[in-house]
Structures are given as structure tokens and as C-alpha cells.
Design a protein around this motif. Structure first.
Motif, PDB file in Angstrom:
ATOM      1  N   MET A   1       0.837  -1.203   0.000  1.00 29.61           N
ATOM      2  CA  MET A   1       0.000   0.000   0.000  1.00 29.61           C
ATOM      3  C   MET A   1       0.869   1.250   0.000  1.00 29.61           C
TER       4      MET A   1
ATOM      5  N   GLY B   1       1.359   4.272  -3.011  1.00 28.20           N
ATOM      6  CA  GLY B   1       0.961   5.651  -2.716  1.00 28.20           C
ATOM      7  C   GLY B   1      -0.295   5.801  -1.888  1.00 28.20           C
ATOM      8  N   ALA B   2      -0.601   4.812  -1.032  1.00 31.08           N
ATOM      9  CA  ALA B   2      -1.729   4.992  -0.119  1.00 31.08           C
ATOM     10  C   ALA B   2      -1.310   5.965   0.982  1.00 31.08           C
ATOM     11  N   THR B   3      -2.242   6.780   1.427  1.00 31.77           N
ATOM     12  CA  THR B   3      -1.910   7.718   2.497  1.00 31.77           C
ATOM     13  C   THR B   3      -1.842   6.962   3.829  1.00 31.77           C
ATOM     14  N   ASP B   4      -1.181   7.573   4.794  1.00 29.55           N
ATOM     15  CA  ASP B   4      -1.062   6.951   6.116  1.00 29.55           C
ATOM     16  C   ASP B   4      -2.436   6.648   6.706  1.00 29.55           C
TER      17      ASP B   4
ATOM     18  N   PHE C   1      -5.242   6.202   5.168  1.00 29.81           N
ATOM     19  CA  PHE C   1      -5.915   5.109   4.460  1.00 29.81           C
ATOM     20  C   PHE C   1      -5.460   3.772   5.025  1.00 29.81           C
TER      21      PHE C   1
ATOM     22  N   ARG D   1      -4.210   3.345   8.118  1.00 32.30           N
ATOM     23  CA  ARG D   1      -4.527   3.240   9.544  1.00 32.30           C
ATOM     24  C   ARG D   1      -5.984   2.908   9.842  1.00 32.30           C
TER      25      ARG D   1
ATOM     26  N   PRO E   1       3.015   9.936  -0.232  1.00 30.52           N
ATOM     27  CA  PRO E   1       2.143   9.137  -1.098  1.00 30.52           C
ATOM     28  C   PRO E   1       1.952   9.749  -2.483  1.00 30.52           C
TER      29      PRO E   1
ATOM     30  N   ARG F   1       4.787   8.873  -4.649  1.00 30.36           N
ATOM     31  CA  ARG F   1       4.813   7.459  -5.059  1.00 30.36           C
ATOM     32  C   ARG F   1       3.724   7.127  -6.064  1.00 30.36           C
ATOM     33  N   ARG F   2       2.661   7.921  -6.101  1.00 28.64           N
ATOM     34  CA  ARG F   2       1.614   7.662  -7.080  1.00 28.64           C
ATOM     35  C   ARG F   2       2.111   7.941  -8.492  1.00 28.64           C
TER      36      ARG F   2
END
Lengths: 295, 231
Positions: free
Chosen positions: A206, A210-213, A215, A217, B78, B81-82
Motif C-alpha cells: 500500500m 501511494g496509499a496515504t497513512d 488510508f 490506519r 504518497p 509514489r503515485r
């Protein structure tokens, strides 16, 4: 955050609840136990407070005169006390009536008089009711200074004891809850940590895509929240129905003990438990993932 | 301005006294295909970790697409990285999910709807030649197919940069060749590719730009080089 994302989070959280079923059950169980005990203490303390308050509001001041006080002086004093602003009612109990009461309880007015040499040994006394239980002490002290008054009695000692018991129970309850609460918190932390470990690979991927933190958590926080909510809901149901059962069994048998019949108050107690469980659950997972989601 | 720029980048880890990277400065243009070679421990993996901001340099600047990634806030990582796809030697697929789901996963975490996800995943699977394997699980695939799934996942979001860390390390020569053909195709469509590798035959046969790292230092940067770093 989008709605389908919320759906995704809930799905992920419930999946891992089932994946670590035994750990989840242990964590839920410990929330249930601690919240149940919290509920029991809460209701016990509330009831003792309630009993103390209702006893206090019924309390009267008994004003005893010296045995040889002339009746006229007694009536004068009665008028003086009636004039006090906090006093709602003053009832005179003459010594003759007192004697009657005692002989009703112990039998034979005649023998009693004979035993004391034909003289009524009882004093006249007044029963004073006040408007507010808190003023009772002031009234008692003021009345105690009036002439001919021998002694003033009021039930403050019993009330003080009841309140002290309630206070003591609250502290004891708080202590036990703190211990049990930490136990539950700890178990939830371990459960969430296990989930985090078992999904380490997924979490890493993830991050790479590029999932955010947040997302990452949210499913873990939800999982902890669910553990806490389910555990404490069971406790709330147990407390709610358990208390109603006690009311039905004891409340009707022992009518002289006033118990709280307030449905709203009991529901509020149950809700407090649920909220407490949810808080413990969410806190547990937040504490757990704070350290483990750093890359 | 160049797509990727390293300015005097130093990196050392707290756990070891050895400097992992020592004064690296280089530029990589958009659309380039770059091999990163060197012996084990030369700093290739560190170089790659710096690129996608898993590590931060102790000194120096790294600019990607005009933006300093050493100064990114945690929240902004993020987004960086996308814009890049990452492929590893060990594929890193989710074993419980099908090929389709593994690729779709990269878009799910970006909060796309199924409607948006479906055509993109199908296109990516088509590009890596795995459309017929969409419903299979990773353990039912060959190594090459697993790596192609990972590549599909890396390119499904149309990144400008594809980073590959030893993508052929676990594959036999014939399969490696297929993977290299796939990476070149992706490169031809405009994606910049940076690939760390040990495979001398691949580097020698493709004649692309070669950056050689040794003991953390950049020892050779050859626009159409071969593998040899012993000299």
C-alpha cells in the motif's frame, strides 16, 4: 473520505476480526468483563447515593426537653422554631404520648409507671421537619441553644456514613476499573499488533503504490473500535437486564430499601459503558499502530 | 530541467559506519532507460530507496520532476509514489488475491471506484500479456507471470517513472528476456525506467545507459555501456 472507502475499511476490519478470531474473542471478553464491573459499581454507587439522599430528605430533628420543663415553655419553644424560615413543620409529642408509644412496644403502661415510681420519666419532645436536607444541621445547632432544650438528635451520622460508603465505593470502583481497563487496552493493543504483523506485506505494498497513512490506519482503528464496541455492548446488555432482574426480585421483596427505578438513568449507564468500551478499543489500536506504521 | 537530479547526495545508516552512498551527482532525463549496476553492497538498493523516499539522504538534494523530494513532508510522500511504479525481485504480490485483484489493489487504495478501476486494470493486464490469467492466484503462476503481474500493478496508474530492483533476479534467462522486452516496451511509450541489476548479459545486450556504483561511489556513467565494473 469517500463512502466506498468507508465500506472498504469496514470490510477489511471485520475480515481481520475473524482471521484472528481467538485473539479477538479474548480482547472482546476482557472489555466485557471490565465494562460489566464498571457498570455494576456505577449502579451500586448511584443506588447508595440515592438511598442516602432519600433517607436524608425524610430526616427530622428530634428536640428533647428537660424532663421538668413546664408545658407552656415547650409550646413557646415550638412557636419559636416554627418561626424559623427553614422549618416547614413542628409536631409536639407530649410525654404522655411518648409513654403510650413505648408501652405499645413493650407492653404495660401501668408496670412501667410503677417501675419508675409513678413518675413519667420521659421528656416532651418536638419533631421538626425542614425544607432542605442541607439546612438540617444549622437548624439542629440553633435549636440546641434554646432554653430548656436538653438534647437535639438528627440522623446525620447515618447519612454521613452512607455517603462515605458511596464515596468509598466510587474510589474502589475507579481503582478496579483502571486496572481492568489497562488489561483490556493491552489485549486490544496486542490484537491489533497481530493484525498489523499479519498484514505487513499488504501495508508495504500500500505504501509503495501511494496509499496515504490514514488510508492504511483506518481499518486498524476500526478493528479496535469494533472490539471495544462489541465487548462493551455485551456488558451493557448484561448490566441492563441484570439490574432489571435485581429490581424485580429484590426491589419488590424489600420495599423499605429505595432503589433507583429510573429507566432513563439506567439506559444512560449502559450507554456510558458502550462509549467507554469504544474509547478503550480505539485508543488501543491507535497506540498500537502509532509505532508500527512507520516506513 | 532534467527529470531526476542528484546533487552531492550522501547517505549512511546509523547501524553501520560504512557510507552507503558517497557524493553522488547525476541527471536522468525523461524517457531514459538506465541500468544501475555494481557489486552487492555497492549502494544500488539505497539509491533506489532514496528515489521513492523510503530513505532520506544525510546530505545533498534529490529533485524529481522539479520538486525536491528530500524536503517532502510525510503527508506528501504518497503523492510522490503515485507518480512512480516500483517492481521488486521477490514480486511482492498478495497471495490471497487474484491477478486482477492484485493490480486493482493499487488503484483501490487511491480511492478509485470499481468503474474507474476496471478498464485501467484490463489495459495494464493486456500490456503485460496476462489478460487470460486475470482470475488466477499468484501461486498458480510461473515466476515470469508473477513478475509481469507486479509490473502491471506498477504501471496501472500510468506513472512517469518505473523503478525496478533486480526484477529478473529470481527468473531464468528466457523469462528474464521476456521481462526485459516488456520493460523496454513500457520505456518506448515514454516511461522513464531505472533498473538495478546483477545480470551482465542483459546489460551487455541492451546497450543502454549504465551507471556503475562501487563502495557507494559513482565510478562510471556510460550512455551506451556494458556491464563491466571491475576496471
Amino acid at each position: 473520505m469517500k463512502l466506498r472507502t468507508v465500506g472498504y475499511f469496514i470490510k477489511q476490519a471485520s475480515l481481520s476480526l475473524f482471521r484472528n478470531m481467538w485473539m479477538s474473542l479474548a480482547a472482546m471478553g476482557s472489555v466485557t468483563v471490565s465494562m460489566f464491573i464498571l457498570g455494576a459499581f456505577l449502579l451500586l454507587a448511584l443506588n447508595i447515593n440515592y438511598i442516602a439522599t432519600s433517607v436524608q430528605s425524610n430526616v427530622q430533628v428530634a428536640v428533647f426537653f428537660q424532663v421538668d420543663t413546664p408545658r407552656q415553655e415547650v409550646i413557646n419553644t415550638q412557636k419559636k422554631i416554627e418561626a424559623m424560615s427553614q422549618v416547614t413543620e413542628v409536631k409536639l409529642v407530649p410525654k404522655e404520648e411518648g409513654l403510650k408509644q413505648i408501652s405499645q412496644q413493650f407492653g404495660g403502661e401501668q408496670e412501667l409507671l410503677e417501675a419508675t415510681g409513678g413518675i413519667n420519666p420521659l421528656p416532651d419532645y418536638l419533631l421538626v421537619k425542614v425544607d432542605n436536607p442541607e439546612t438540617i444541621e444549622d437548624v439542629a445547632i440553633t435549636v440546641g441553644t434554646l432554653p430548656w432544650v436538653e438534647k437535639v438528635n438528627y440522623g446525620q451520622e447515618i447519612i454521613d456514613k452512607l455517603f462515605a460508603v458511596a464515596r468509598w465505593l466510587r474510589w474502589l470502583g475507579a481503582g478496579i476499573i483502571l486496572l481492568l481497563g489497562f488489561g483490556a487496552l493491552f489485549l486490544i493493543m496486542i490484537t491489533i499488533r497481530l493484525t498489523v504483523f499479519s498484514r505487513q506485506r499488504e501495508i508495504n505494498i500500500m505504501k509503495y503504490v501511494g496509499a496515504t497513512d490514514w488510508f492504511i490506519r483506518w481499518p486498524f482503528i476500526l478493528e479496535g473500535l469494533m472490539l471495544g464496541l462489541i465487548g462493551s455492548s455485551i456488558a451493557a446488555l448484561m448490566v441492563y437486564f441484570g439490574y432489571n432482574m435485581i429490581l424485580n426480585k429484590i426491589g419488590t421483596a424489600v420495599t423499605f430499601v429505595p432503589l433507583i427505578f429510573d429507566e432513563v438513568l439506567i439506559l444512560r449507564c449502559a450507554l456510558t459503558l458502550v462509549a467507554g468500551g469504544a474509547l478503550v478499543g480505539a485508543l488501543g489500536s491507535i497506540l498500537s499502530i502509532r509505532r508500527f506504521l512507520r516506513v | 530541467m532534467s527529470f531526476i537530479q542528484f546533487f552531492n547526495v550522501y547517505k549512511s545508516y546509523n547501524s553501520s559506519k560504512v557510507t552507503a552512498l558517497y557524493n553522488i551527482s547525476l541527471k536522468i532525463e525523461k524517457g531514459e532507460f538506465v541500468f544501475l549496476v555494481g557489486p552487492s553492497g555497492a549502494g544500488k538498493t539505497t539509491f533506489i530507496k532514496l528515489l521513492f523516499r523510503e530513505e532520506v539522504p544525510n546530505k545533498g538534494q534529490i529533485i524529481i520532476d522539479g520538486c525536491s523530494i528530500t524536503r517532502l513532508k510525510r503527508k506528501e510522500i504518497p503523492l510522490l509514489r503515485r507518480n512512480m511504479g516500483i517492481v521488486f525481485q521477490d514480486f511482492r504480490l498478495l497471495p490471497g488475491r487474484t491477478v486482477y485483484e492484485n493490480v486493482a489493489f493499487a488503484l483501490q487504495v487511491l480511492e478509485m471506484s470499481d468503474k474507474e478501476i476496471k478498464p485501467r486494470v484490463e489495459k495494464a493486464l493486456d500490456r503485460v500479456g496476462l489478460s487470460s490469467r486475470a482470475r488466477m492466484f499468484p501461486h498458480q503462476l510461473s515466476g515470469g507471470e508473477q513478475q509481469r503481474t507486479a509490473i502491471a500493478r506498477a504501471i496501472v496508474n500510468n506513472p512517469q517513472l518505473l523503478i525496478a530492483d533486480e526484477p529478473t533476479g529470481n527468473l531464468d534467462p528466457a523469462t528474464s528476456k521476456e521481462i526485459m522486452e516488456l520493460l523496454q516496451e513500457i520505456n518506448h511509450l515514454g516511461t522513464t525506467v531505472i533498473m538495478a541489476t546483477h545480470a551482465a548479459d542483459i546489460v551487455n545486450s541492451l546497450r543502454k545507459r549504465v551507471i556503475v556504483l562501487q563502495n557507494g561511489r559513482l565510478v562510471r556513467d556510460d550512455p551506451e555501456g556494458g556491464y563491466g565494473y571491475e576496471t
